[in-house]
Design a protein around this motif. Sequence first.
Motif, PDB file in Angstrom:
ATOM      1  N   ARG A  98       0.813  -1.129   0.024  1.00  0.00           N
ATOM      2  CA  ARG A  98       0.085   0.066  -0.045  1.00  0.00           C
ATOM      3  C   ARG A  98       0.816   1.313   0.023  1.00  0.00           C
ATOM      4  O   ARG A  98       0.251   2.368  -0.353  1.00  0.00           O
ATOM      5  CB  ARG A  98      -0.923   0.197   1.268  1.00  0.00           C
ATOM      6  N   CYS A  99       2.053   1.194   0.214  1.00  0.00           N
ATOM      7  CA  CYS A  99       2.879   2.379   0.566  1.00  0.00           C
ATOM      8  C   CYS A  99       4.173   2.420  -0.363  1.00  0.00           C
ATOM      9  O   CYS A  99       4.611   1.145  -0.649  1.00  0.00           O
ATOM     10  CB  CYS A  99       3.469   2.316   1.894  1.00  0.00           C
ATOM     11  N   ARG A 100       4.525   3.638  -0.629  1.00  0.00           N
ATOM     12  CA  ARG A 100       5.813   3.563  -1.599  1.00  0.00           C
ATOM     13  C   ARG A 100       6.983   3.443  -0.351  1.00  0.00           C
ATOM     14  O   ARG A 100       7.154   3.872   0.613  1.00  0.00           O
ATOM     15  CB  ARG A 100       5.979   4.950  -2.076  1.00  0.00           C
ATOM     16  N   PRO A 101       7.935   2.651  -1.222  1.00  0.00           N
ATOM     17  CA  PRO A 101       9.244   2.205  -0.412  1.00  0.00           C
ATOM     18  C   PRO A 101       9.897   3.777  -0.116  1.00  0.00           C
ATOM     19  O   PRO A 101      10.067   4.623  -1.028  1.00  0.00           O
ATOM     20  CB  PRO A 101       9.977   1.470  -1.355  1.00  0.00           C
ATOM     21  N   GLY A 102      10.407   3.634   1.351  1.00  0.00           N
ATOM     22  CA  GLY A 102      11.161   4.928   1.445  1.00  0.00           C
ATOM     23  C   GLY A 102      10.202   6.023   2.415  1.00  0.00           C
ATOM     24  O   GLY A 102      11.001   6.820   2.849  1.00  0.00           O
ATOM     25  N   THR A 103       9.047   5.724   2.348  1.00  0.00           N
ATOM     26  CA  THR A 103       8.367   6.829   3.180  1.00  0.00           C
ATOM     27  C   THR A 103       8.120   6.636   4.504  1.00  0.00           C
ATOM     28  O   THR A 103       8.324   5.216   4.947  1.00  0.00           O
ATOM     29  CB  THR A 103       6.857   6.829   2.535  1.00  0.00           C
ATOM     30  N   LEU A 104       7.508   7.377   5.470  1.00  0.00           N
ATOM     31  CA  LEU A 104       7.178   7.110   6.677  1.00  0.00           C
ATOM     32  C   LEU A 104       6.277   6.145   7.012  1.00  0.00           C
ATOM     33  O   LEU A 104       6.407   5.243   7.780  1.00  0.00           O
ATOM     34  CB  LEU A 104       6.778   8.510   7.429  1.00  0.00           C
ATOM     35  N   ALA A 105       5.259   6.368   5.969  1.00  0.00           N
ATOM     36  CA  ALA A 105       3.988   5.136   6.169  1.00  0.00           C
ATOM     37  C   ALA A 105       4.778   3.609   6.039  1.00  0.00           C
ATOM     38  O   ALA A 105       4.236   2.724   6.564  1.00  0.00           O
ATOM     39  CB  ALA A 105       3.109   5.562   5.178  1.00  0.00           C
ATOM     40  N   PHE A 106       5.514   3.598   5.137  1.00  0.00           N
ATOM     41  CA  PHE A 106       6.451   2.218   4.646  1.00  0.00           C
ATOM     42  C   PHE A 106       6.989   1.699   6.050  1.00  0.00           C
ATOM     43  O   PHE A 106       6.819   0.529   6.430  1.00  0.00           O
ATOM     44  CB  PHE A 106       7.314   2.449   3.522  1.00  0.00           C
ATOM     45  N   TYR A 107       7.801   2.693   6.399  1.00  0.00           N
ATOM     46  CA  TYR A 107       8.713   1.982   8.026  1.00  0.00           C
ATOM     47  C   TYR A 107       7.571   2.142   9.100  1.00  0.00           C
ATOM     48  O   TYR A 107       7.772   1.161   9.740  1.00  0.00           O
ATOM     49  CB  TYR A 107       9.531   2.973   8.037  1.00  0.00           C
ATOM     50  N   LEU A 108       6.489   2.747   9.068  1.00  0.00           N
ATOM     51  CA  LEU A 108       5.563   2.574  10.176  1.00  0.00           C
ATOM     52  C   LEU A 108       4.976   1.257  10.057  1.00  0.00           C
ATOM     53  O   LEU A 108       4.800   0.599  11.054  1.00  0.00           O
ATOM     54  CB  LEU A 108       4.760   3.715  10.095  1.00  0.00           C
ATOM     55  N   THR A 109       4.405   0.535   8.832  1.00  0.00           N
ATOM     56  CA  THR A 109       3.958  -0.497   8.551  1.00  0.00           C
ATOM     57  C   THR A 109       4.826  -1.511   8.992  1.00  0.00           C
ATOM     58  O   THR A 109       4.460  -2.534   9.773  1.00  0.00           O
ATOM     59  CB  THR A 109       3.625  -0.482   7.085  1.00  0.00           C
ATOM     60  N   LYS A 110       5.990  -1.680   8.900  1.00  0.00           N
ATOM     61  CA  LYS A 110       7.080  -2.330   8.808  1.00  0.00           C
ATOM     62  C   LYS A 110       7.261  -2.526  10.626  1.00  0.00           C
ATOM     63  O   LYS A 110       7.413  -3.481  11.152  1.00  0.00           O
ATOM     64  CB  LYS A 110       8.611  -1.781   8.481  1.00  0.00           C
ATOM     65  N   LEU A 111       7.120  -1.264  11.330  1.00  0.00           N
ATOM     66  CA  LEU A 111       7.301  -1.387  12.654  1.00  0.00           C
ATOM     67  C   LEU A 111       6.017  -1.985  13.424  1.00  0.00           C
ATOM     68  O   LEU A 111       6.176  -2.879  14.383  1.00  0.00           O
ATOM     69  CB  LEU A 111       7.412   0.151  13.272  1.00  0.00           C
ATOM     70  N   GLU A 112       4.747  -1.817  12.865  1.00  0.00           N
ATOM     71  CA  GLU A 112       3.564  -2.432  13.069  1.00  0.00           C
ATOM     72  C   GLU A 112       3.831  -3.906  12.958  1.00  0.00           C
ATOM     73  O   GLU A 112       3.336  -4.607  13.940  1.00  0.00           O
ATOM     74  CB  GLU A 112       2.410  -2.002  12.358  1.00  0.00           C
ATOM     75  N   ARG A 113       4.379  -4.445  12.118  1.00  0.00           N
ATOM     76  CA  ARG A 113       4.663  -5.897  11.667  1.00  0.00           C
ATOM     77  C   ARG A 113       5.425  -6.515  12.760  1.00  0.00           C
ATOM     78  O   ARG A 113       5.203  -7.450  13.038  1.00  0.00           O
ATOM     79  CB  ARG A 113       5.104  -6.038  10.161  1.00  0.00           C
ATOM     80  N   LEU A 114       6.404  -5.662  13.080  1.00  0.00           N
ATOM     81  CA  LEU A 114       7.291  -6.216  14.195  1.00  0.00           C
ATOM     82  C   LEU A 114       6.464  -6.226  15.544  1.00  0.00           C
ATOM     83  O   LEU A 114       7.049  -7.107  16.306  1.00  0.00           O
ATOM     84  CB  LEU A 114       8.552  -5.274  14.491  1.00  0.00           C
ATOM     85  N   GLY A 115       5.549  -5.474  15.715  1.00  0.00           N
ATOM     86  CA  GLY A 115       4.753  -5.498  16.826  1.00  0.00           C
ATOM     87  C   GLY A 115       3.848  -6.356  16.591  1.00  0.00           C
ATOM     88  O   GLY A 115       2.435  -6.549  17.480  1.00  0.00           O
ATOM     89  N   ARG A 116       3.729  -7.664  15.534  1.00  0.00           N
ATOM     90  CA  ARG A 116       2.849  -8.670  15.441  1.00  0.00           C
ATOM     91  C   ARG A 116       1.400  -8.149  14.577  1.00  0.00           C
ATOM     92  O   ARG A 116       0.329  -9.005  15.025  1.00  0.00           O
ATOM     93  CB  ARG A 116       2.473  -9.332  16.853  1.00  0.00           C
ATOM     94  N   TYR A 117       1.495  -7.175  13.914  1.00  0.00           N
ATOM     95  CA  TYR A 117       0.454  -6.776  13.360  1.00  0.00           C
ATOM     96  C   TYR A 117       0.690  -7.415  12.041  1.00  0.00           C
ATOM     97  O   TYR A 117       1.761  -7.507  11.177  1.00  0.00           O
ATOM     98  CB  TYR A 117       0.221  -5.207  12.998  1.00  0.00           C
ATOM     99  N   LEU A 118      -0.590  -7.935  11.374  1.00  0.00           N
ATOM    100  CA  LEU A 118      -0.402  -8.910  10.290  1.00  0.00           C
ATOM    101  C   LEU A 118      -0.463  -8.046   9.118  1.00  0.00           C
ATOM    102  O   LEU A 118       0.161  -8.710   7.987  1.00  0.00           O
ATOM    103  CB  LEU A 118      -1.411  -9.842  10.398  1.00  0.00           C
ATOM    104  N   ALA A 119      -1.157  -6.896   9.019  1.00  0.00           N
ATOM    105  CA  ALA A 119      -1.174  -6.090   7.932  1.00  0.00           C
ATOM    106  C   ALA A 119      -1.934  -6.688   6.571  1.00  0.00           C
ATOM    107  O   ALA A 119      -1.705  -6.659   5.573  1.00  0.00           O
ATOM    108  CB  ALA A 119       0.371  -5.504   7.497  1.00  0.00           C
ATOM    109  N   ARG A 120      -2.908  -7.554   7.013  1.00  0.00           N
ATOM    110  CA  ARG A 120      -3.886  -8.055   5.823  1.00  0.00           C
ATOM    111  C   ARG A 120      -4.646  -7.048   5.356  1.00  0.00           C
ATOM    112  O   ARG A 120      -5.090  -5.917   6.009  1.00  0.00           O
ATOM    113  CB  ARG A 120      -4.188  -9.315   6.383  1.00  0.00           C
ATOM    114  N   ALA A 121      -5.259  -7.246   4.033  1.00  0.00           N
ATOM    115  CA  ALA A 121      -6.190  -6.249   3.460  1.00  0.00           C
ATOM    116  C   ALA A 121      -7.266  -6.074   4.350  1.00  0.00           C
ATOM    117  O   ALA A 121      -7.898  -4.790   4.096  1.00  0.00           O
ATOM    118  CB  ALA A 121      -6.651  -6.751   2.303  1.00  0.00           C
TER     119      ALA A 121
END
Length: 110
Positions: A20-43
């Motif tokens: 959903r996010c362009r690589p390198g943006t804050l939203a991109f890394y925030l999603t990675k951080l959420e996934r590190l916190g066990r968020y599955l990020a499914r649609a």
Amino acid sequence: MTDNEIALLDELISDVGNRRCRPGTLAFYLTKLERLGRYLARAADPPPGNVVIWRGLSRLTVIELGAEIGAAGNVGLKAGEDLTRRRTRHRGRTLTDRLADGTVDPERRS
């Protein structure tokens, strides 16, 4: 986010579920951080809450500290140190001494 945190997130979390996010943006890394916190990020998943983001930040901080300690070389045995001669918390005696007098069973797995 610091450069170290971004590098760790890039190394630890794949980009597969982050379409959903362009690589390198804050939203991109925030999603990675959420996934590190066990968020599955499914649609169909709702947005993550504060707890998920906090878990991700906590885990990232611990990983970053571990990486810094490891890079400094302050881990493991000292040069020439034998693991069996290290002092244990068992009354100040070494593992070798306890094996010799029979107070430790070498076949026992803990």
